[in-house]
Write a protein that holds these residues in place. Structure first.
Motif, mmCIF file in Angstrom:
data_model
loop_
_atom_site.group_PDB
_atom_site.id
_atom_site.type_symbol
_atom_site.label_atom_id
_atom_site.label_comp_id
_atom_site.label_asym_id
_atom_site.label_seq_id
_atom_site.Cartn_x
_atom_site.Cartn_y
_atom_site.Cartn_z
ATOM 1 N N GLY A 583 30.322 60.858 49.045
ATOM 2 C CA GLY A 583 31.461 61.034 50.050
ATOM 3 C C GLY A 583 32.396 62.228 49.694
ATOM 4 N N ALA A 584 32.023 62.876 48.598
ATOM 5 C CA ALA A 584 33.099 64.098 48.133
ATOM 6 C C ALA A 584 33.426 65.027 49.476
ATOM 7 N N THR A 585 34.708 65.214 49.545
ATOM 8 C CA THR A 585 35.110 66.191 50.616
ATOM 9 C C THR A 585 36.273 67.025 49.841
ATOM 10 N N VAL A 586 36.272 68.320 50.641
ATOM 11 C CA VAL A 586 37.190 69.422 50.271
ATOM 12 C C VAL A 586 37.971 69.663 51.340
ATOM 13 N N THR A 587 39.261 69.797 51.338
ATOM 14 C CA THR A 587 40.218 69.947 52.259
ATOM 15 C C THR A 587 41.137 71.136 51.949
ATOM 16 N N THR A 588 41.526 71.810 53.111
ATOM 17 C CA THR A 588 42.793 72.447 52.783
ATOM 18 C C THR A 588 44.096 71.940 52.786
ATOM 19 N N MET A 613 38.887 78.066 48.879
ATOM 20 C CA MET A 613 38.278 76.725 48.777
ATOM 21 C C MET A 613 37.183 76.721 47.481
ATOM 22 N N ASP A 614 37.344 75.768 46.596
ATOM 23 C CA ASP A 614 36.197 75.751 45.636
ATOM 24 C C ASP A 614 35.283 74.732 46.389
ATOM 25 N N ILE A 615 34.085 75.125 46.487
ATOM 26 C CA ILE A 615 33.104 74.229 47.360
ATOM 27 C C ILE A 615 32.001 73.853 46.484
ATOM 28 N N PRO A 616 31.441 72.692 46.271
ATOM 29 C CA PRO A 616 30.248 72.538 45.498
ATOM 30 C C PRO A 616 29.176 73.251 45.884
ATOM 31 N N VAL A 617 28.631 73.794 44.545
ATOM 32 C CA VAL A 617 27.403 74.801 45.088
ATOM 33 C C VAL A 617 26.311 74.439 45.896
ATOM 34 N N ASP A 620 23.285 67.741 44.329
ATOM 35 C CA ASP A 620 22.944 67.616 43.125
ATOM 36 C C ASP A 620 21.296 67.451 43.175
ATOM 37 N N GLU A 621 20.714 67.559 41.836
ATOM 38 C CA GLU A 621 19.574 67.904 41.678
ATOM 39 C C GLU A 621 18.498 66.747 42.337
ATOM 40 N N ARG A 622 19.195 65.641 42.702
ATOM 41 C CA ARG A 622 18.622 64.267 43.262
ATOM 42 C C ARG A 622 17.973 64.747 44.782
ATOM 43 N N LEU A 623 18.596 65.517 45.462
ATOM 44 C CA LEU A 623 18.264 65.952 46.718
ATOM 45 C C LEU A 623 16.800 66.689 46.987
ATOM 46 N N GLN A 624 16.444 67.508 45.831
ATOM 47 C CA GLN A 624 15.149 67.964 46.105
ATOM 48 C C GLN A 624 14.017 66.991 45.844
ATOM 49 N N ALA A 638 21.408 61.225 46.918
ATOM 50 C CA ALA A 638 22.106 62.541 46.257
ATOM 51 C C ALA A 638 23.688 62.702 46.433
ATOM 52 N N GLY A 639 24.267 63.147 45.583
ATOM 53 C CA GLY A 639 25.690 63.576 45.753
ATOM 54 C C GLY A 639 25.915 64.973 45.701
ATOM 55 N N ARG A 640 27.230 65.429 45.630
ATOM 56 C CA ARG A 640 27.382 66.969 45.508
ATOM 57 C C ARG A 640 27.527 67.326 44.061
ATOM 58 N N SER A 641 27.065 68.522 43.648
ATOM 59 C CA SER A 641 27.014 69.194 42.587
ATOM 60 C C SER A 641 28.483 69.244 41.630
#
Length: 911
Positions: A583-588, A613-617, A620-624, A638-641
């Motif tokens: 559920g990781a969210t980046v907001t301004t 904004m610093d966005i997860p690239v 994570d590796e689980r998605l592939q 999978a989560g965010r890097s």
């Protein structure tokens, strides 16, 4: 006795998990086999060719020698074609694109002397609410469709009958205006009769299951079995398979059928208790995961290109070509057909939805460019034809040193004011006069003469002048070889006020200004100070985090927190958004932004806001691993890097002198994967419903989903805008090609517009990697925030008109100071009607009449009044441009009552 109607077909996705030419390779094999089968087996009665005539073009481009043979089978009714040109995604193509699709499909089928009058929507990702009205206007009273009503899940599994809006696969489907057609749902999908066994033992097991499945939903003894599926080859032994079934089930009549016979039989047996379903079919009574609505945000750059080209064709090229034709210029119907068909080759649901392999979407870009070039050429020719008749002679009086007239065209359906830019060549030196480098030096050495911009009344217009220097150019005369030149160019930017609807206003750059030039033209300017903008309608304040606080001055309403950016992870696919498990969210929100004033021109002022904004690239590796193992996306963990990448988002906020909306654009270079970026516009309206521009309607939709819905996301389709209003306040958010929005259930009725979605795979039935769907590229997004008072529909209609105007680009063309038969300010077609939305004006090639279309945005009857100079007759038409009842005319004006939600087309004759 039950009758099993077996309809042979193939659902032909023109391009999807394979590129177009590979699919066509298979298509040619299928068509060759089909015609061989028809000629070998007289019991193989017919084949339904998927409702789209483009298949014929694709086949004959490779097999032109088979045209006569193909035409014979079509004429005999054994190959059934039409009514569409392509099987489009209805929600991602414009209202007029849906109509052109029907028009060109009918026109192509007519060449073969046969047409299937069935509204065929086998695999549309939801169905437009106005489909019944459109179909009835085209003489079609039955629609068959695969989605929108029944819960269709992975691999087309279905639930129990009690879960449906209709207990039967047959129902009555009504448009908002009350128009109704018989709707037939592929309750067992369009493959429930594929690969029928010839072996008795296998056939017994097959038909026991199939007859039971079809009988579960049918309201009549006539059961539908679709003998085919996606790219399904022809079942060449079907006649034998039917004979086997007949022996096994003597109490069932097995018929190799077609839709005409099947629908006729169903209509004769319908029960009295059919359900009535109304409006859009969007699978709202489902778990919410398989509506496929997130295709609206897959590869957004394609939607933006489509918006640009279809707007150019329907809102600019067609009306301008019609106006030019009234002045004796040939109507470019052949070019319009080519432009539309090239565009519509991008409109099949797997194409415009952005849910195919990368090769497909690369080819789409080329088609968009080709169609756009066609539209631009039509526009250019039409503009030149029109301005050659415009009287610009008076401008010569305003400048002793010379006048450079130009004409500004407004092809929207409403009077328009706004900022316009035009490039003018104020001096040319043709290569015939000397060496190009010498000519360039001579022009460059001359100082730019002082001048002024004047309007048609001779009043000076405030403007910004940019000296573009000396540039190469050329003319392409129709009777001579090309004429290259070096030219001195300038760019003028200014406020054009009160440009007539479907018309133009003339201006000129004049030098050596004479006493005839008056001062004082213009408008109340935009004030820019500190971090604020203000005009007569709106006040905009920019907060430290770059969010906007907007005051609608007429009502005093304040809207706060507009324009916050939100970025979340996405482990779904091209069809479906699924947020990462963390559920990781980046907001301004609350993050300081860089803010600076970049324009203060009086007629317009602008601020630039830079968000860092610093966005997860990526995920994570689980998605592939989950993709490779085909883990259902609803079960992905999978989560965010933890690694991030910096993304600078430059937001420009503009306010124009007479603008009732705040213009917002965002530009950024996407360097992150597996994420979604949205802009949030809180409305603070208290209401359970909202509205969005859809196909020939402003659709009202529930903000809270149905009880069955368990998807946390509730995104929807839009075209020009989405809006929310209550008794006190309202906000409409318009856009250019951003077709996904969601009204959040956050206590503020926030409109969230998707600016970008990056995904790693196609999804659906296999593993198809789509790295280009990550959209690692420079991206832009354009919106217009239109606040207004609440308390009724009329305030909202004014906002919707502003949103429709916002869609259409201004057109400008330079001309000479010369006498002409047209005035310097002119409207070719005038109309009025509250709550009426203008849709198109074009010429009918069959009759030579203008065809003008609107739709009633309201649910109540409204009056429409039209005036066309020189017209000698008005009549109502349908979407196929046929002549219906005449309309009484007073002088050159006609009036008629328009039913609530009615789509109305008027024919205007001049002969």
């Amino acid at each position: 006795m039950k009758t099993a109607h077996i309809i042979s077909h193939t659902h032909w996705d023109r391009e999807w998990y394979l590129p177009f030419e590979t699919h066509r390779h298979l298509l040619v094999k299928l068509m060759d086999t089909l015609m061989d089968t028809l000629e070998r087996d007289p019991e193989f009665r017919s084949f339904h060719l998927d409702g789209q005539t483009i298949i014929l073009d694709d086949y004959l481009a490779i097999r032109p020698d088979r045209k006569e043979r193909l035409a014979r089978h079509i004429a005999e009714g054994r190959i059934v074609i039409g009514p569409w040109y392509v099987l489009q995604d209805e929600f991602l193509t414009s209202s007029e694109a849906n109509v052109r699709n029907l028009q060109y499909g009918h026109r192509d089928a007519a060449k073969y002397g046969a047409l299937c009058k069935i509204g065929y929507f086998p695999d549309s990702f939801g169905n437009m609410g106005q489909a019944p009205q459109l179909l009835l206007q085209a003489g079609i009273d039955t629609a068959v469709f695969g989605r929108g009503v029944t819960p269709t899940g992975f691999n087309n599994t279905v639930g129990e009958p009690g879960e449906y809006e209709s207990p039967y696969s047959e129902m009555m489907w009504q448009s908002p205006d009350g128009s109704g057609v018989l709707g037939i749902l592929f309750a067992n999908w369009y493959c429930n009769g594929m690969e029928v066994p010839t072996d008795p033992e296998a056939a017994k097991a097959y038909w026991d299951a199939k007859l039971s499945g079809a009988g579960k939903y049918a309201s009549t003894p006539h059961l539908l079995f679709m003998n085919g599926c996606d790219h399904q080859p022809v079942q060449t032994d079907l006649s034998e398979a039917i004979r086997t079934a007949e022996k096994l089930y003597p109490d069932v009549s097995f018929v190799h059928s077609n839709f005409e016979d099947y629908v006729k039989a169903v209509k004769e047996s319908l029960p009295a208790d059919l359900s009535v379903i109304r409006g859009e079919l969007r699978s709202q009574r489902t778990a919410g995961w398989y509506t496929l609505v997130n295709t609206a945000s897959s590869r957004i750059y394609l939607k933006q290109m489509n918006h640009r080209v279809q707007t150019l064709l329907e809102k600019v090229a067609e009306p301008l070509a019609a106006f030019a034709s009234s002045l004796g210029h040939p109507y470019p119907g052949h070019w319009l057909e080519y432009g539309w068909k090239t565009l519509m080759q991008n409109h099949p649901h797997d194409s415009i939805c952005g849910c195919s392999v990368d090769e497909v979407h690369r080819e789409m870009v080329t088609r968009f460019e080709k169609s756009g070039q066609v539209a631009e050429n039509i526009v250019g020719d039409s503009l030149q034809a029109i301005v050659s008749h415009v009287d610009t002679s008076k401008f010569a009086e305003y400048g002793d040193g010379g006048a450079h007239p130009f004409v500004v065209f407004n092809t929207s359906g409403w009077v328009r004011s706004g900022t316009v830019s035009v490039e003018l060549t104020i001096e040319r030196k043709y290569f015939s006069a000397g060496a190009p480098d010498r000519l360039a030096r001579e022009l460059k050495a001359k100082p730019l003469p002082a001048g002024s911009l004047v309007d048609d009344r001779g009043a000076a217009v405030p403007h910004t002048l940019e000296d573009l220097g000396v540039q190469f150019g050329y003319d392409l005369p129709e009777d001579r070889f090309r004429q290259p030149y070096m030219g001195r160019k300038i760019r003028l930017t200014f406020h054009a006020s009160g440009v007539p609807s479907l018309g133009y206003r003339s201006f000129a750059w004049v030098t050596g200004i004479s006493a005839a030039v008056a001062s004082g033209s213009g408008c109340e300017p935009v004030a820019a100070s500190g971090r604020g903008l203000e005009n007569r309608y709106l006040k905009v304040e920019i907060e430290n985090d770059g969010s906007l606080t907007v005051t609608e001055k007429t009502s005093g309403l304040v809207f706060a927190g507009l324009g916050i950016l939100e970025d979340t992870g996405d482990v779904g696919n091209e069809y479906i958004y699924k947020q990462t498990a963390d559920g990781a969210t980046v907001t301004t929100k609350g993050q300081a932004a860089d803010i600076r004033l970049i324009e203060d021109a009086g007629y317009r002022a602008s601020f630039e806001i830079v968000h860092r904004m610093d966005i997860p690239v990526s995920a994570d590796e689980r998605l592939q691993t989950e993709i490779e193992e085909m883990t259902p996306f609803t079960m992905r963990e999978a989560g965010r890097s933890q690694e991030t990448v910096r993304m600078d988002i430059r937001v420009t906020v503009r306010l124009e002198a007479e603008g009732r909306g705040v213009l917002v654009s965002a530009a950024f270079d996407n360097k992150a994967k597996d994420h979604r970026l949205r802009m949030l516009v809180p409305t603070d309206a208290v209401t359970a419903v909202h509205r969005a521009d859809s196909i020939f309607e402003v659709a009202q939709r529930d903000t809270e989903p149905a009880a069955e819905w368990n998807n946390p996301s509730n995104c929807q389709h839009q075209h020009a805008f989405a809006g929310v209003y209550d008794d006190a306040r309202g906000m409409t958010v318009a856009n250019h090609g951003l077709q996904e929005y969601e009204v959040l259930r956050d206590g503020r009725s926030t409109i969230a517009v998707t600016l970008l979605r990056s995904t790693a795979e196609l999804g659906d039935w296999g593993v198809f990697h789509t790295p280009e769907a990550q959209c690692l590229r420079a991206c832009t997004a354009e919106l217009c925030l239109i606040p207004h008072a609440g308390g009724g529909e009329e305030h909202a209609y004014a906002a919707y008109e502003e949103a429709y105007r916002y869609q259409i680009p201004w057109q400008t063309v330079q001309t000479e100071a010369a006498a002409g038969t047209l005035p310097s300010v002119h409207s070719f077609f005038e109309w009025s009607g509250k709550a009426m939305a203008f849709s198109s004006l074009k010429l009918s090639e069959e009759s030579g009449d203008w065809m003008v279309r609107w739709f009633n945005m309201s649910g109540s009857e409204r009056n429409l009044r039209c005036l066309a100079s020189g017209a000698n007759g008005f009549y109502k038409s349908g979407v196929l441009e046929d002549r219906r009842e005449a309309i009484e005319v007073e002088g050159s004006a006609a009036s008629l009552a328009v039913r609530g939600s009615e789509i109305v087309t008027l024919g205007v004759s001049f002969a």
